[in-house]
Structures are given as structure tokens and as C-alpha cells.
Design a protein around this motif. Structure first.
Motif, PDB file in Angstrom:
ATOM      1  N   MET A  24       0.843  -1.166   0.000  1.00  0.00           N
ATOM      2  CA  MET A  24       0.000   0.000   0.000  1.00  0.00           C
ATOM      3  C   MET A  24       0.899   1.243   0.000  1.00  0.00           C
ATOM      4  SD  MET A  24      -2.947   1.196   2.718  1.00  0.00           S
ATOM      5  CE  MET A  24      -2.070   0.606   4.140  1.00  0.00           C
ATOM      6  N   GLN A  25       0.591   2.176  -0.898  1.00  0.00           N
ATOM      7  CA  GLN A  25       1.319   3.439  -0.964  1.00  0.00           C
ATOM      8  C   GLN A  25       0.407   4.550  -0.474  1.00  0.00           C
ATOM      9  OE1 GLN A  25       2.930   4.554  -4.798  1.00  0.00           O
ATOM     10  NE2 GLN A  25       3.043   6.687  -4.209  1.00  0.00           N
ATOM     11  N   GLN A  26       0.997   5.550   0.139  1.00  0.00           N
ATOM     12  CA  GLN A  26       0.220   6.706   0.556  1.00  0.00           C
ATOM     13  C   GLN A  26       1.039   7.978   0.409  1.00  0.00           C
ATOM     14  OE1 GLN A  26      -0.878   6.726   4.732  1.00  0.00           O
ATOM     15  NE2 GLN A  26       0.765   5.309   5.208  1.00  0.00           N
ATOM     16  N   SER A  27       0.315   9.068   0.236  1.00  0.00           N
ATOM     17  CA  SER A  27       0.911  10.393   0.136  1.00  0.00           C
ATOM     18  C   SER A  27       0.043  11.343   0.942  1.00  0.00           C
ATOM     19  CB  SER A  27       0.956  10.868  -1.314  1.00  0.00           C
ATOM     20  OG  SER A  27       1.781  10.049  -2.092  1.00  0.00           O
ATOM     21  N   PHE A  28       0.673  12.355   1.512  1.00  0.00           N
ATOM     22  CA  PHE A  28      -0.090  13.344   2.268  1.00  0.00           C
ATOM     23  C   PHE A  28       0.643  14.672   2.217  1.00  0.00           C
ATOM     24  CE2 PHE A  28       2.635  10.975   5.115  1.00  0.00           C
ATOM     25  CZ  PHE A  28       3.325  11.967   5.792  1.00  0.00           C
ATOM     26  N   GLY A  29      -0.125  15.754   2.401  1.00  0.00           N
ATOM     27  CA  GLY A  29       0.508  17.057   2.384  1.00  0.00           C
ATOM     28  C   GLY A  29      -0.431  18.181   2.753  1.00  0.00           C
ATOM     29  N   HIS A  30       0.163  19.338   3.008  1.00  0.00           N
ATOM     30  CA  HIS A  30      -0.545  20.588   3.277  1.00  0.00           C
ATOM     31  C   HIS A  30      -0.065  21.560   2.210  1.00  0.00           C
ATOM     32  CE1 HIS A  30      -1.384  24.092   6.304  1.00  0.00           C
ATOM     33  NE2 HIS A  30      -1.941  24.298   5.134  1.00  0.00           N
ATOM     34  N   ILE A  31      -1.000  22.031   1.381  1.00  0.00           N
ATOM     35  CA  ILE A  31      -0.658  22.884   0.246  1.00  0.00           C
ATOM     36  C   ILE A  31      -1.080  24.326   0.515  1.00  0.00           C
ATOM     37  CG2 ILE A  31      -0.963  23.238  -2.236  1.00  0.00           C
ATOM     38  CD1 ILE A  31       0.378  20.533  -1.399  1.00  0.00           C
ATOM     39  N   ARG A  32      -0.164  25.260   0.297  1.00  0.00           N
ATOM     40  CA  ARG A  32      -0.463  26.688   0.412  1.00  0.00           C
ATOM     41  C   ARG A  32      -1.002  27.131  -0.953  1.00  0.00           C
ATOM     42  NH1 ARG A  32       1.052  30.148   4.239  1.00  0.00           N
ATOM     43  NH2 ARG A  32       2.607  28.654   4.956  1.00  0.00           N
ATOM     44  N   ALA A  33      -2.261  27.539  -0.979  1.00  0.00           N
ATOM     45  CA  ALA A  33      -2.958  27.801  -2.236  1.00  0.00           C
ATOM     46  C   ALA A  33      -2.434  29.008  -3.003  1.00  0.00           C
ATOM     47  CB  ALA A  33      -4.450  27.972  -1.966  1.00  0.00           C
ATOM     48  N   SER A  34      -1.979  30.033  -2.327  1.00  0.00           N
ATOM     49  CA  SER A  34      -1.585  31.266  -3.014  1.00  0.00           C
ATOM     50  C   SER A  34      -0.494  31.038  -4.055  1.00  0.00           C
ATOM     51  CB  SER A  34      -1.136  32.317  -2.005  1.00  0.00           C
ATOM     52  OG  SER A  34      -0.023  31.851  -1.269  1.00  0.00           O
ATOM     53  N   ASN A  35       0.433  30.126  -3.782  1.00  0.00           N
ATOM     54  CA  ASN A  35       1.522  29.871  -4.727  1.00  0.00           C
ATOM     55  C   ASN A  35       1.795  28.380  -4.945  1.00  0.00           C
ATOM     56  OD1 ASN A  35       2.648  29.277  -2.279  1.00  0.00           O
ATOM     57  ND2 ASN A  35       4.200  30.883  -2.350  1.00  0.00           N
ATOM     58  N   SER A  36       0.891  27.527  -4.515  1.00  0.00           N
ATOM     59  CA  SER A  36       0.948  26.061  -4.676  1.00  0.00           C
ATOM     60  C   SER A  36       2.207  25.429  -4.091  1.00  0.00           C
ATOM     61  CB  SER A  36       0.755  25.643  -6.136  1.00  0.00           C
ATOM     62  OG  SER A  36       1.880  25.946  -6.930  1.00  0.00           O
ATOM     63  N   VAL A  68       4.299  23.392  -1.146  1.00  0.00           N
ATOM     64  CA  VAL A  68       4.041  22.344  -0.166  1.00  0.00           C
ATOM     65  C   VAL A  68       4.524  22.854   1.184  1.00  0.00           C
ATOM     66  CG1 VAL A  68       4.545  19.971   0.497  1.00  0.00           C
ATOM     67  CG2 VAL A  68       4.330  20.577  -1.932  1.00  0.00           C
ATOM     68  N   LYS A  69       3.594  23.086   2.093  1.00  0.00           N
ATOM     69  CA  LYS A  69       3.955  23.561   3.431  1.00  0.00           C
ATOM     70  C   LYS A  69       4.557  22.417   4.240  1.00  0.00           C
ATOM     71  CE  LYS A  69       2.291  26.231   7.299  1.00  0.00           C
ATOM     72  NZ  LYS A  69       1.204  26.957   7.897  1.00  0.00           N
ATOM     73  N   SER A  70       3.987  21.223   4.092  1.00  0.00           N
ATOM     74  CA  SER A  70       4.533  20.006   4.692  1.00  0.00           C
ATOM     75  C   SER A  70       3.963  18.825   3.931  1.00  0.00           C
ATOM     76  CB  SER A  70       4.167  19.913   6.181  1.00  0.00           C
ATOM     77  OG  SER A  70       2.760  19.840   6.330  1.00  0.00           O
ATOM     78  N   GLY A  71       4.622  17.660   4.065  1.00  0.00           N
ATOM     79  CA  GLY A  71       4.091  16.499   3.359  1.00  0.00           C
ATOM     80  C   GLY A  71       5.058  15.347   3.297  1.00  0.00           C
ATOM     81  N   SER A  72       4.611  14.294   2.634  1.00  0.00           N
ATOM     82  CA  SER A  72       5.362  13.045   2.538  1.00  0.00           C
ATOM     83  C   SER A  72       6.512  13.124   1.542  1.00  0.00           C
ATOM     84  CB  SER A  72       4.425  11.899   2.155  1.00  0.00           C
ATOM     85  OG  SER A  72       3.741  12.199   0.941  1.00  0.00           O
TER      86      SER A  72
END
Length: 97
Positions: A1-13, A15-19
């Protein structure tokens, strides 16, 4: 099983944090493409959450695509009390069986 996760800042796309195993591009106001390599080609389980203090914020999975190896998710963001797409930070968690 693979997974990905993240927090995206919309103003400039950004990655604030993530896998770290994905990339993101912004193709318009409130419209984002998430790219995943070696996802296995099966339909994923996708969890999305707006990262906003406003209760009207929303984030929606518009569609997903795979070529059997890689995958792309099209994400739309906005606010339910507005009539057009708007940038809204969001988080995601994608799991492939």
C-alpha cells in the motif's frame, strides 16, 4: 500500500509540509493538479480538508487519472458562499490499495 499526504499553500501552490512523494501545480484560481509517481494504477482513497478558519471553505476532488503507473488528481478549492473558485489552503491524504 502506498500513501501520500501534504498541506498545500494555495496562493503559490507550495508544499507547506508532506510526505515528499508528490508534486503540485496550480493551473488557475482554486485549481490544482497533484502528481504521484509509481502509484500502482488502482483507484485511490482520497481525503481532503480545507485549511481555513472560515466554515464555508471547501475542497473537492474534481477527477483523477492514471496511466497504470502514475496518477494525477485535479483538486478544486473555494468557499460555498461565493460564486466562483477561490484559493484556499488544503491538506490531503491519498492511499492506494
Amino acid at each position: 500500500m502506498q500513501q501520500s499526504f501534504g498541506h498545500i499553500r494555495a496562493s503559490n501552490s507550495t508544499v507547506k509540509s508532506g510526505s515528499g512523494n508528490f508534486s503540485v501545480t496550480k493551473d488557475g484560481t482554486g485549481s490544482f493538479q497533484l502528481y504521484f509517481q509509481n502509484s500502482g494504477g488502482t483507484e485511490p482513497t482520497v481525503l481532503l480538508s480545507p485549511m481555513s478558519a472560515y466554515t464555508t471553505a471547501n475542497v473537492v476532488l474534481q477527477n483523477w487519472w492514471t496511466d497504470g503507473t502514475n496518477a494525477k488528481l485535479h483538486i478544486l478549492t473555494g468557499f460555498t458562499d461565493q460564486r466562483s473558485a477561490m484559493d484556499c489552503d488544503f491538506s490531503f491524504h491519498v492511499i492506494w490499495p
